[in-house]
Design a protein around this motif. Structure first.
Motif: not given
Length: 323
Positions: A187, A234-237, A261-267
């Motif tokens: 990244d 904030t997004d999925e990437t 936890k709801k909107y940012a899977p790559r956290h």
């Protein structure tokens, strides 16, 4: 001079001048992050002592008018960043009592400060004697001697535990560090969030360890400011790192965690509560957030650096060109 004796001598001087009015902090980069926890401590616990923190160059060029002989200026630089040496001189000229924090007794910092604190640094750094820890110790001492801070003994006891907490913590977070390295090594942009006493750890991770040492784009954000604009990115990437402290500002971090936890899977979350901090008294433990968490986040980034095959010592401009 021992910090306790140093503060005692400073108090004698200030008592004759009408008392301590304010403590100001000045530094650049990682050094500023290192002394921020002490500023946060004074901000939270002092009843009659004002405080502020400045970039060294801004301190020189826009020196606060209220600095005078009733102020202490704590100014930090490992070797002797030119603008930080100038900050010491500027504070001296205003009549303030200057405490120069530096890694070397023969540095220009030590030569220009009225008092000097030499802190542990380098590969074999002792964290309980590093700049973050000693800046805090100085300010705990100020709170005790000037305002009879009730949890002084508990704060001093914490210094017996810091090194073991960090040593054990690095072992405990190895799986997290390895996952961080594997998932995020390719990244190019990172967001790093924290609040309160952990905020300087976010600064260090973004500015010092990701941007400076790995040439990765990174943004550090205050957890409380995240929902006032920045969260729209904030997004999925995009990777988001949340550094959670304990204590008064933890609810700010909890709110961010719920959103991620709801909107940012790559956290990814680095949580002080998961370390072995139980021996440190609850009234002072939060103030040790950054001294404990900064070595942890650096360990995570260095694990990624190893996987990338890119040294943490590599630079593009620093020490190589004029700037």
């Amino acid at each position: 001079m021992e910090i306790k004796n140093m503060v005692s001598e400073i108090k004698s001087k200030l008592d004759s001048r009408g008392g301590l009015k304010a403590i100001y902090f000045a530094a650049c980069g990682g050094s500023q992050a290192a002394i921020y926890p002490a500023k946060y401590l004074i901000q939270c616990e002092a009843k009659n002592i004002a405080t502020g923190i400045f970039n060294s160059s801004e301190f020189v060029n826009a020196t606060p008018a209220m600095i005078d002989d009733r102020c202490i200026c704590i100014i930090c630089s490992l070797k002797a960043t030119p603008e930080t040496v100038e900050a010491v001189k500027a504070a001296n000229e205003k009549g303030a009592i200057t405490v120069a924090m530096t890694g070397f007794a023969d540095s220009e910092m030590a030569k220009n400060g009225q008092y000097s604190i030499i802190y542990s640094n380098g590969q074999n750094q002792v964290y309980s004697k590093a700049n973050q820890a000693l800046a805090l110790k100085f300010c705990f001492e100020v709170l005790k001697q000037f305002e009879d801070f009730p949890y002084y003994d508990e704060a001093m006891q914490a210094y017996d535990y810091i090194d073991n907490i960090i040593e054990k913590g690095k072992k405990d977070i190895l799986p997290l560090a390895q996952k961080f390295a594997k998932d995020f090594k390719d990244d190019s942009v990172f967001y790093v969030l924290a609040s309160g006493p952990a905020y300087p750890a976010a600064y260090s991770m973004a500015c010092c360890h990701l941007m400076e040492m790995q040439q990765k784009h990174a943004v550090y954000l205050h957890s409380g400011e995240y929902f006032h604009g920045p969260f729209e990115t904030t997004d999925e990437t995009v990777p988001v790192i949340l550094i959670k402290s304990v204590g008064k500002t933890r609810p700010l971090d909890d709110r961010v965690e719920r959103f991620l936890k709801k909107y940012a899977p790559r956290h990814m979350i680095l949580d002080m509560q998961e370390f072995d901090i139980g021996k440190i008294d609850e009234h002072v433990v939060e103030y040790f957030a950054s001294p404990i968490l900064t070595p942890m986040e650096r360990f995570m980034v260095s694990t990624m650096a190893d996987l990338r095959g890119r040294s943490m010592d590599e630079r593009r401009y620093m020490w190589k060109v004029e700037y």
